[in-house]
Design a protein around this motif. Structure first.
Motif, PDB file in Angstrom:
ATOM      1  N   GLN A 108       0.583  -1.403  -0.140  1.00 12.82           N
ATOM      2  CA  GLN A 108       0.085   0.360   0.278  1.00 12.82           C
ATOM      3  C   GLN A 108       0.809   1.193  -0.362  1.00 12.82           C
ATOM      4  N   THR A 109       2.097   1.285  -0.467  1.00  9.01           N
ATOM      5  CA  THR A 109       3.398   2.177  -0.344  1.00  9.01           C
ATOM      6  C   THR A 109       2.670   3.524  -1.740  1.00  9.01           C
ATOM      7  N   PRO A 110       2.103   4.343  -0.322  1.00  9.69           N
ATOM      8  CA  PRO A 110       2.821   5.582  -1.186  1.00  9.69           C
ATOM      9  C   PRO A 110       3.355   5.672  -2.711  1.00  9.69           C
ATOM     10  N   LEU A 111       2.833   6.117  -3.434  1.00  5.56           N
ATOM     11  CA  LEU A 111       3.692   7.139  -4.298  1.00  5.56           C
ATOM     12  C   LEU A 111       3.719   8.067  -5.222  1.00  5.56           C
ATOM     13  N   VAL A 112       4.912   8.361  -5.426  1.00  6.14           N
ATOM     14  CA  VAL A 112       5.222  10.437  -6.125  1.00  6.14           C
ATOM     15  C   VAL A 112       5.675  10.227  -7.476  1.00  6.14           C
ATOM     16  N   ALA A 113       4.816  11.396  -7.853  1.00  4.18           N
ATOM     17  CA  ALA A 113       5.573  11.163  -9.401  1.00  4.18           C
ATOM     18  C   ALA A 113       5.740  12.356  -9.949  1.00  4.18           C
ATOM     19  N   ASP A 114       7.464  12.538  -9.760  1.00  2.55           N
ATOM     20  CA  ASP A 114       8.491  13.295 -10.336  1.00  2.55           C
ATOM     21  C   ASP A 114       8.184  13.919 -11.703  1.00  2.55           C
ATOM     22  N   ILE A 115       7.563  15.149 -11.603  1.00  5.20           N
ATOM     23  CA  ILE A 115       7.679  15.798 -13.192  1.00  5.20           C
ATOM     24  C   ILE A 115       8.860  17.266 -12.854  1.00  5.20           C
ATOM     25  N   HIS A 116       8.945  17.562 -14.276  1.00  8.51           N
ATOM     26  CA  HIS A 116      10.065  18.674 -14.718  1.00  8.51           C
ATOM     27  C   HIS A 116       9.314  19.695 -15.729  1.00  8.51           C
ATOM     28  N   PHE A 117       9.606  19.355 -16.994  1.00 11.96           N
ATOM     29  CA  PHE A 117       9.675  20.365 -17.656  1.00 11.96           C
ATOM     30  C   PHE A 117       7.782  20.055 -18.878  1.00 11.96           C
ATOM     31  N   ARG A 124       5.767  15.412  -7.224  1.00 11.18           N
ATOM     32  CA  ARG A 124       6.711  16.882  -7.247  1.00 11.18           C
ATOM     33  C   ARG A 124       7.250  17.692  -8.322  1.00 11.18           C
ATOM     34  N   VAL A 125       7.056  19.153  -7.958  1.00 11.86           N
ATOM     35  CA  VAL A 125       7.197  19.896  -9.539  1.00 11.86           C
ATOM     36  C   VAL A 125       8.349  20.793  -9.039  1.00 11.86           C
ATOM     37  N   ASN A 126       9.370  20.615  -9.838  1.00 15.74           N
ATOM     38  CA  ASN A 126       9.724  21.291  -9.339  1.00 15.74           C
ATOM     39  C   ASN A 126      10.187  23.562 -10.318  1.00 15.74           C
ATOM     40  N   PRO A 127      10.112  23.676  -9.443  1.00 14.90           N
ATOM     41  CA  PRO A 127       9.506  25.482  -9.439  1.00 14.90           C
ATOM     42  C   PRO A 127      10.304  25.866 -10.700  1.00 14.90           C
ATOM     43  N   GLY A 128      11.697  25.631 -11.004  1.00 12.20           N
ATOM     44  CA  GLY A 128      12.681  26.421 -12.109  1.00 12.20           C
ATOM     45  C   GLY A 128      12.548  25.978 -13.502  1.00 12.20           C
ATOM     46  N   ASN A 129      11.847  24.707 -12.980  1.00 13.18           N
ATOM     47  CA  ASN A 129      11.885  24.374 -14.986  1.00 13.18           C
ATOM     48  C   ASN A 129      10.415  23.964 -14.851  1.00 13.18           C
ATOM     49  N   TYR A 130       9.506  24.436 -14.417  1.00 14.46           N
ATOM     50  CA  TYR A 130       7.782  23.559 -14.522  1.00 14.46           C
ATOM     51  C   TYR A 130       7.257  24.426 -15.448  1.00 14.46           C
ATOM     52  N   ALA A 131       6.620  25.664 -15.594  1.00 13.49           N
ATOM     53  CA  ALA A 131       6.532  26.793 -16.434  1.00 13.49           C
ATOM     54  C   ALA A 131       7.429  27.674 -17.254  1.00 13.49           C
ATOM     55  N   ASP A 132       8.782  27.469 -17.128  1.00 11.92           N
ATOM     56  CA  ASP A 132      10.326  28.127 -17.177  1.00 11.92           C
ATOM     57  C   ASP A 132      11.294  27.141 -18.526  1.00 11.92           C
ATOM     58  N   LYS A 133      11.614  27.796 -19.241  1.00 11.68           N
ATOM     59  CA  LYS A 133      12.162  27.003 -20.481  1.00 11.68           C
ATOM     60  C   LYS A 133      14.482  27.891 -19.977  1.00 11.68           C
ATOM     61  N   LYS A 134      15.265  27.112 -19.492  1.00 14.56           N
ATOM     62  CA  LYS A 134      16.212  27.769 -19.301  1.00 14.56           C
ATOM     63  C   LYS A 134      16.971  27.968 -20.239  1.00 14.56           C
ATOM     64  N   LYS A 135      17.699  29.189 -20.213  1.00 13.70           N
ATOM     65  CA  LYS A 135      18.464  28.918 -21.246  1.00 13.70           C
ATOM     66  C   LYS A 135      20.243  29.959 -20.727  1.00 13.70           C
ATOM     67  N   PHE A 136      19.730  29.789 -19.650  1.00 17.10           N
ATOM     68  CA  PHE A 136      21.025  30.310 -18.746  1.00 17.10           C
ATOM     69  C   PHE A 136      21.507  32.452 -19.523  1.00 17.10           C
ATOM     70  N   GLU A 137      19.979  32.419 -19.644  1.00 16.94           N
ATOM     71  CA  GLU A 137      20.265  34.257 -20.229  1.00 16.94           C
ATOM     72  C   GLU A 137      19.761  35.045 -18.714  1.00 16.94           C
ATOM     73  N   VAL A 138      20.879  36.373 -18.754  1.00 20.88           N
ATOM     74  CA  VAL A 138      20.874  37.293 -17.717  1.00 20.88           C
ATOM     75  C   VAL A 138      19.412  38.465 -18.588  1.00 20.88           C
ATOM     76  N   LEU A 139      18.219  38.235 -17.407  1.00 18.46           N
ATOM     77  CA  LEU A 139      17.126  38.727 -18.156  1.00 18.46           C
ATOM     78  C   LEU A 139      17.022  40.147 -17.455  1.00 18.46           C
TER      79      LEU A 139
END
Length: 663
Positions: free
Chosen positions: A97-106, A122-137
């Motif tokens: 009966q162990t609970p499961l966690v879905a790991d989500i990124h993009f 599990r959501v990662n705020p850094g890449n849930y709604a953003d695409k990373k381009k290493f740009e200074v904005l």
């Protein structure tokens, strides 16, 4: 470290001297509760491809049998998210009966599917709604606000589904995958990590959704500890609910290094009562992770809340940034010196030259010379019995004061004395003496100490609250402005190898992260050492753990550092095998940091700290990085290690390995 009162600075924990767990709201995950008054929850993550239903079920069962209470599975796209249903059904049919966690990124759409099936996402705020381009904005307040609205639109559907289905959520910030937007405003900082999570948390709270656990992971233990502390402070200041915390150090690596590095970060927080669920990320099969977590957390199950250690009224340590305690230079301790390793060999009578290899130094009899090593100790404590042969140049010997006093070579050996001996005005070495001091003697000792004394303090305690006692003694010294170098001396009676690694990393690593300590010494237990072979093995362990703790706390680099992720269903090559292969060919490059990532999720950002990177980019294809820059794409995996070494060579960082007899 200038002496200032920062009483408010430790609002992140209930007490610096007692063991007191932070009170959080309980979050329900299936039949399990995280936080509240519930025990700390053990979790881990599968490494099998999520589309391999049978493999995922079998591996989950092995994890559960090893003590895992919460199983996390990656869902990089909708098809994997949908397959979580089959995995869950398979486990339930087998009686788990162990609970499961879905790991989500993009992929928000995969998260929305998974949230209707599993007990937590599990959501990662850094890449849930953003695409990373290493740009200074550059943002105005208005354009930043517009970005937050865009994030709200992407994230809101998931919040509503979780609320409707009673699904819990982890907002899991990763130091290495902060969005360009956060990086542009806050930089690559603990504050940026905290703000990244709070943006998502505010949306949840607006929707009156509170089934949330938060994490602040980094592969840099100093950043990780500071970020969690700051998160707790900001939650309190901002009037948020006290959400439970998921603790972890990302990409800790494997073996002893992985365990020590994890314990430095996780242990430092557990000591202060932070943490409600823990995962240790090892580059090993996942069933090896849970026993490590259990050893770490079981230490607190029987710890009395009250320690008898005097409370801290005004704390002179800033918990949110690294400041090394100012100390006088005494020979090669303190000042600007790296922390020193003292290895205790006092239980061995009549030591032989060949036995010194257990302290990291090698005697080559055919050449009649010593091979010195970056992980060879700086000082040997031999106690009552002097070492019966000439030590190699570079290692110094510490003897008990009575034995030193009677020795013919008092110039090249150094005495260790007790507080009572110091009171009796004894003969001292003109340049270096060691004072064995228990934390409980500190107030008696302070009036007898002055910064002009050629003394290094060996600080120890018999209390179960070892780290708190040592920290309290450091605070007393800071407040009295005694700047003599201090080496924490810890001892674990009846501890096996794993406990010794984890406990020393917690107790001394936790101090080093706060800038406290000019070295490390792990004491031997004379009674437990009737067997010479066992004693030598223990000396070897203590020596290597000492260097591991200093490296993991980022205070002395003595070996190559591998920032390697623990593998998961996204991994595009055999991570354990590859890590072992890269280690075999590069482990002589002292201080070089190499990131080994199974896929791009924890890719260049999570390797923000690494000098070079080896990242899976497709089946059998590797992308090679220098820092965050891609140097070569789509390199066939059979050539990738050679090409990585070529990049290191072109960069002038390569040295040829020495052929010696100990490899």
């Amino acid at each position: 470290m200038e002496l200032k009162t920062v009483t408010d600075n430790y609002k992140y924990c209930n007490s610096l001297t007692n063991y007191s767990r932070r009170k959080t709201i309980p979050v329900r995950v299936g039949d399990l509760f995280i936080g509240g008054d519930n025990p700390i929850v053990v979790q881990s993550m599968t490494t099998v491809d999520t589309m391999d239903t049978k493999g995922s079920i079998e591996q989950s069962i092995r994890m559960i049998e090893s003590g895992c209470q919460l199983v996390r599975i990656t869902a990089p796209s909708i098809k994997e998210a949908e397959n979580l249903r089959k995995i869950k059904e398979g486990l339930r049919q087998r009686g788990y009966q162990t609970p499961l966690v879905a790991d989500i990124h993009f992929t928000p759409n995969a998260a929305e599917v998974a949230a209707k099936i599993v007990e937590k996402v599990r959501v990662n705020p850094g890449n849930y709604a953003d695409k990373k381009k290493f740009e200074v904005l550059a943002y105005t307040d208005a354009s930043y606000q517009a970005e937050l609205e865009r994030i709200r639109e992407r994230f809101l559907p998931l919040v509503k589904i979780c609320k409707e289905h009673g699904t819990a959520m982890r907002i899991g910030t990763n130091h290495g995958s902060l969005s360009d937007r956060i990086m542009s405003r806050y930089g690559d900082t603990p504050l940026g990590m905290v703000e990244s999570a709070l943006e998502f948390l505010r949306i949840c709270e607006d929707e009156n959704y509170h089934d949330i656990v938060i994490s602040m992971k980094s592969s840099n233990t100093q950043v990780m500890v500071q970020a969690y502390r700051l998160l707790v402070q900001k939650l309190d200041e901002g009037g948020f609910k006290p959400y439970p915390l998921h603790l972890g150090v990302t990409e800790a690596g494997d073996g002893e290094d992985g365990r020590v590095k994890s314990a430095v970060g996780i242990g430092a927080l557990l000591e202060d009562g932070l943490g409600d669920t823990v995962r240790v990320s090892l580059t090993e099969d996942p069933e090896f992770e849970s026993p490590v977590v259990k050893t770490l957390i079981e230490r607190y199950n029987h710890r009395p809340e009250l320690s008898g250690i005097p409370p801290v009224e005004d704390c002179p340590i800033d918990p949110f940034s690294y400041n090394k305690r100012k100390s006088e230079e005494v020979v090669n301790f303190g000042g600007a010196n790296v922390p020193r390793v003292i290895t205790d060999v006092s239980v061995i009578d009549g030591m032989q030259p060949k036995e010194l290899k257990n302290t990291g130094h090698f005697y080559l009899p055919e050449l009649d010379k010593w091979k010195m090593n970056d992980q060879g100790c700086d000082y040997i404590y031999s106690g009552k019995e002097p070492i019966p042969f000439m030590l190699p140049n570079g290692i110094k010997e510490i003897l008990d004061h009575d034995s030193w006093k009677d020795h013919s070579d008092r110039k090249n050996k150094f005495p260790a004395l007790s507080l009572d001996q110091l009171k009796s005005n004894p003969e001292l070495h003109p340049s270096l003496n060691f004072l064995n001091l228990s934390c409980e003697e500190i107030s008696t000792a302070i009036p007898l100490l002055s910064n002009a004394l050629p003394v290094v303090i060996l600080l120890s305690t018999d209390k179960a609250h070892q780290m708190q006692a040592l920290r309290r003694a450091f605070i007393s010294l800071l407040q009295a402005e005694i700047n003599l170098p201090v080496v924490p001396k810890v001892k674990y009676t009846d501890a096996d190898a794993e406990k010794t690694m984890l406990f020393a990393a917690t107790d001394v690593g936790g101090l080093l992260i706060d800038g406290l300590g000019d070295g490390i010494m792990i004491g031997m237990d004379r009674l437990a050492m009737a067997n010479r072979e066992k004693a030598l093995l223990q000396i070897k362990l203590h020596n290597s753990v000492s260097f591991g703790v200093l490296q993991a706390a980022r205070t002395r680099m003595s070996k190559t550092e591998y920032i390697s992720c623990p593998s998961c269903g996204r991994t595009l090559f055999d991570l354990q095998e590859t890590t072992a292969m890269i280690r075999k060919r590069t482990d002589h490059l002292k201080g070089v940091k190499i990131g080994i990532m199974g896929c791009i999720v924890n890719g260049p950002g999570e390797m923000a700290d690494a000098d070079y990177g080896y990242v899976g980019s497709g089946k059998g294809k590797i992308t090679l990085y220098k820092g965050k820059e891609v140097v070569k794409r789509s390199v066939p995996s059979e050539r990738a290690v050679d090409e990585l070494i070529d990049i290191i060579k072109q960069d002038g960082q390569w040295i040829e390995p020495e052929v010696s007899d100990h490899h």
